[in-house]
Scaffold this motif. Structure first.
Motif, mmCIF file in Angstrom:
data_model
loop_
_atom_site.group_PDB
_atom_site.id
_atom_site.type_symbol
_atom_site.label_atom_id
_atom_site.label_comp_id
_atom_site.label_asym_id
_atom_site.label_seq_id
_atom_site.Cartn_x
_atom_site.Cartn_y
_atom_site.Cartn_z
ATOM 1 N N ILE A 126 62.844 14.217 81.520
ATOM 2 C CA ILE A 126 63.185 15.241 81.926
ATOM 3 C C ILE A 126 63.498 15.463 83.049
ATOM 4 C CG2 ILE A 126 63.685 17.600 81.933
ATOM 5 C CD1 ILE A 126 61.771 17.805 79.694
ATOM 6 N N TYR A 127 62.633 14.777 84.534
ATOM 7 C CA TYR A 127 63.049 14.442 86.337
ATOM 8 C C TYR A 127 63.966 13.616 85.541
ATOM 9 C CZ TYR A 127 61.374 14.038 90.742
ATOM 10 O OH TYR A 127 61.426 14.371 91.694
ATOM 11 N N GLY B 249 68.159 26.536 75.478
ATOM 12 C CA GLY B 249 67.577 26.292 76.381
ATOM 13 C C GLY B 249 66.741 25.254 76.776
ATOM 14 N N ILE B 250 66.595 24.518 75.011
ATOM 15 C CA ILE B 250 64.818 23.072 74.513
ATOM 16 C C ILE B 250 66.115 22.132 74.255
ATOM 17 C CG2 ILE B 250 63.104 23.315 73.629
ATOM 18 C CD1 ILE B 250 62.885 25.377 75.241
ATOM 19 N N THR B 251 66.700 22.059 73.529
ATOM 20 C CA THR B 251 67.149 20.770 72.582
ATOM 21 C C THR B 251 68.202 20.533 73.750
ATOM 22 O OG1 THR B 251 68.676 21.901 71.203
ATOM 23 C CG2 THR B 251 66.469 21.927 70.357
ATOM 24 N N PHE B 252 67.988 19.624 74.447
ATOM 25 C CA PHE B 252 68.942 19.085 75.794
ATOM 26 C C PHE B 252 68.359 17.023 75.895
ATOM 27 C CE2 PHE B 252 65.262 20.753 78.193
ATOM 28 C CZ PHE B 252 64.400 19.709 78.088
ATOM 29 N N GLY B 253 69.226 16.697 75.903
ATOM 30 C CA GLY B 253 68.846 15.112 75.718
ATOM 31 C C GLY B 253 67.083 14.724 75.243
ATOM 32 N N SER B 254 66.717 14.906 76.900
ATOM 33 C CA SER B 254 65.583 14.094 76.384
ATOM 34 C C SER B 254 64.875 14.799 75.659
ATOM 35 C CB SER B 254 64.849 14.620 78.137
ATOM 36 O OG SER B 254 65.699 14.338 79.245
ATOM 37 N N PHE B 255 64.963 15.789 75.334
ATOM 38 C CA PHE B 255 63.892 16.911 74.447
ATOM 39 C C PHE B 255 63.610 16.319 73.333
ATOM 40 C CE2 PHE B 255 62.503 20.347 71.962
ATOM 41 C CZ PHE B 255 61.083 20.920 72.236
ATOM 42 N N ARG B 256 65.479 16.161 72.932
ATOM 43 C CA ARG B 256 66.245 15.487 71.557
ATOM 44 C C ARG B 256 66.385 14.260 71.101
ATOM 45 N NH1 ARG B 256 71.280 17.497 73.250
ATOM 46 N NH2 ARG B 256 72.247 15.646 73.832
ATOM 47 N N THR C 80 78.939 23.576 80.106
ATOM 48 C CA THR C 80 78.804 23.755 78.771
ATOM 49 C C THR C 80 79.207 22.624 78.183
ATOM 50 O OG1 THR C 80 80.159 26.175 78.990
ATOM 51 C CG2 THR C 80 79.524 24.480 76.445
ATOM 52 N N LYS C 81 79.819 21.836 80.062
ATOM 53 C CA LYS C 81 79.385 20.467 79.550
ATOM 54 C C LYS C 81 78.683 19.417 79.529
ATOM 55 C CE LYS C 81 84.619 19.534 80.169
ATOM 56 N NZ LYS C 81 85.666 19.126 81.231
ATOM 57 N N GLU C 82 77.652 20.038 80.201
ATOM 58 C CA GLU C 82 76.225 19.264 80.300
ATOM 59 C C GLU C 82 74.954 19.811 79.182
ATOM 60 O OE1 GLU C 82 74.705 21.465 84.102
ATOM 61 O OE2 GLU C 82 76.091 20.192 85.643
ATOM 62 N N LEU C 83 75.421 20.492 78.543
ATOM 63 C CA LEU C 83 74.850 20.477 76.979
ATOM 64 C C LEU C 83 74.645 19.156 76.381
ATOM 65 C CD1 LEU C 83 75.250 24.603 76.200
ATOM 66 C CD2 LEU C 83 72.829 22.807 77.412
ATOM 67 N N LEU C 84 76.130 18.641 76.394
ATOM 68 C CA LEU C 84 76.313 17.724 75.226
ATOM 69 C C LEU C 84 76.040 16.028 76.266
ATOM 70 C CD1 LEU C 84 80.333 18.441 75.238
ATOM 71 C CD2 LEU C 84 78.585 19.081 73.974
ATOM 72 N N HIS C 85 74.820 16.414 77.249
ATOM 73 C CA HIS C 85 74.903 15.405 77.686
ATOM 74 C C HIS C 85 72.789 14.425 77.209
ATOM 75 C CE1 HIS C 85 76.449 16.067 82.419
ATOM 76 N NE2 HIS C 85 77.336 16.120 81.122
ATOM 77 N N GLY C 86 73.035 12.881 76.455
ATOM 78 C CA GLY C 86 72.210 13.359 75.736
ATOM 79 C C GLY C 86 72.161 11.372 76.147
#
Length: 336
Positions: free
Chosen positions: A272-273, A24-31, A59-65
């Motif tokens: 993130i927004y 719930g944290i290390t999505f693209g913007s946080f990375r 699940t696929k959305e977790l890959l977005h970056g």
């Protein structure tokens, strides 16, 4: 930093301080945020191989970056080697990654009851097969494990040997047992014993909340260290640690003024927004309040005011105009 960049686990990195996978944290913007602050490498969240296999949208959305997060490592979880390989295949059709990693450390029942996470440490043959099948993709193959009682260092080293024999290039060892989950204290000594057996091939994980914690793992023989829950307490933990290790770090990342702290949260929330949406921007901004707003008069009042906001635009308005709010009385109360 002296001696860097360097290749570790088959990936060239700028330094040995890496952002761990955080649900719930290390999505693209946080990375991208932590790469900007200096993390040498980042991870995706733990991604379900079965979710990818069955075309799960979330699940696929977790890959977005996007640009600015490289090098980024994909961390998968699953109960069998074929599912892991299929998940990796689908993920690589969507996005490129620096390495493929299997989570064999998550101790939570919703993961282990299906044979994934730390449950894999009871099935070394399947775990090694995962490493073997992932090698076919031509990328470095990594794993994350926990220490295994009794005789933690010896049993963990035996398990790591099976993974290396299967083709693993690098392994993170978290210094807690599966039974401990996230309680108690991580054993750096057990991690260090394994690291000494495999020079340059073991990363450390567990209880890194101060710059000295990272340095300790590195001095004890780990080739890299994961920054996990510590960055949720101190957003500047990685740059502070890099400075301690002799790296050149912008001063605003090590001793940030109130304005610099505000600017950083505005940039993170805005990113993130624009990419992951308003609800997540507000959630993360609220969570980061305590990790950012420290060391100046009225900081606690600002944190409380931010916690009461109900949307990212409302939070953004507060952050842009908080200097106009009279926190003098609050500051006096804090000093008493």
């Amino acid at each position: 930093m002296p001696g860097w960049p360097r290749t570790v686990g088959g990936v060239e990195v700028e330094n040995p301080l890496w952002l761990a996978p955080l649900a719930g944290i290390t999505f693209g913007s946080f990375r991208r945020f932590h790469r900007m602050l200096g993390a040498g490498l980042v991870h995706t969240e733990m991604v379900s191989a079965l979710g990818l296999k069955y075309k799960g949208r979330k699940t696929k959305e977790l890959l977005h970056g996007g640009e600015g997060e490289e090098p980024c490592v994909l961390q998968l979880f699953g109960a069998n080697a074929e599912d892991i390989a299929r998940g990796a295949e689908i993920a690589l059709e969507i996005k490129s990654f620096a390495a493929l990693e299997v989570n064999m450390a998550c101790p939570m029942p919703k993961v282990t009851k299906k044979g994934s996470g730390s449950k894999l440490m009871e099935n070394p043959q399947e775990a090694a097969e995962m490493m073997r099948l992932l090698k076919a993709f031509g990328l470095p193959v990594w794993a994350k494990v926990r220490i295994m009682p009794p005789n933690a260092a010896e049993r963990t080293a035996d398990f790591c040997e099976r993974l290396f024999s299967g083709g693993a290039d690098f392994i993170f060892v978290h210094g807690r047992t599966p039974a401990q989950r996230y309680e108690g204290t991580a054993s750096r000594e057990a991690v260090a014993e394994v690291a000494r057996l495999y020079p340059g091939r073991i990363g450390g994980s567990g209880d890194c909340y101060r710059p000295e914690d990272f340095s300790c793992y590195l001095e004890m023989g780990c080739a890299a260290v994961l920054a996990a829950r510590g960055v949720l307490r101190d957003a500047f933990l990685v740059p502070r640690t890099l400075k301690l290790m002799g790296a050149e770090v912008p001063e605003e990342f090590c001793d940030p003024s109130p304005e610099a702290q505000t600017k950083i949260l505005l940039e993170l929330g805005g990113s993130i927004y624009n990419t992951e949406g308003g609800p997540l921007a507000l959630t993360i901004a609220r969570r980061m309040l305590g990790a950012l707003f420290k060391g100046f008069a009225g900081a606690s009042q600002l944190r409380r005011a931010g916690a009461m906001t109900k949307s990212w635009p409302e939070m953004e308005e507060l952050l842009r105009n908080w200097r106009k709010i009279d926190f003098s009385e609050a500051a006096q109360n804090e000093d008493m």
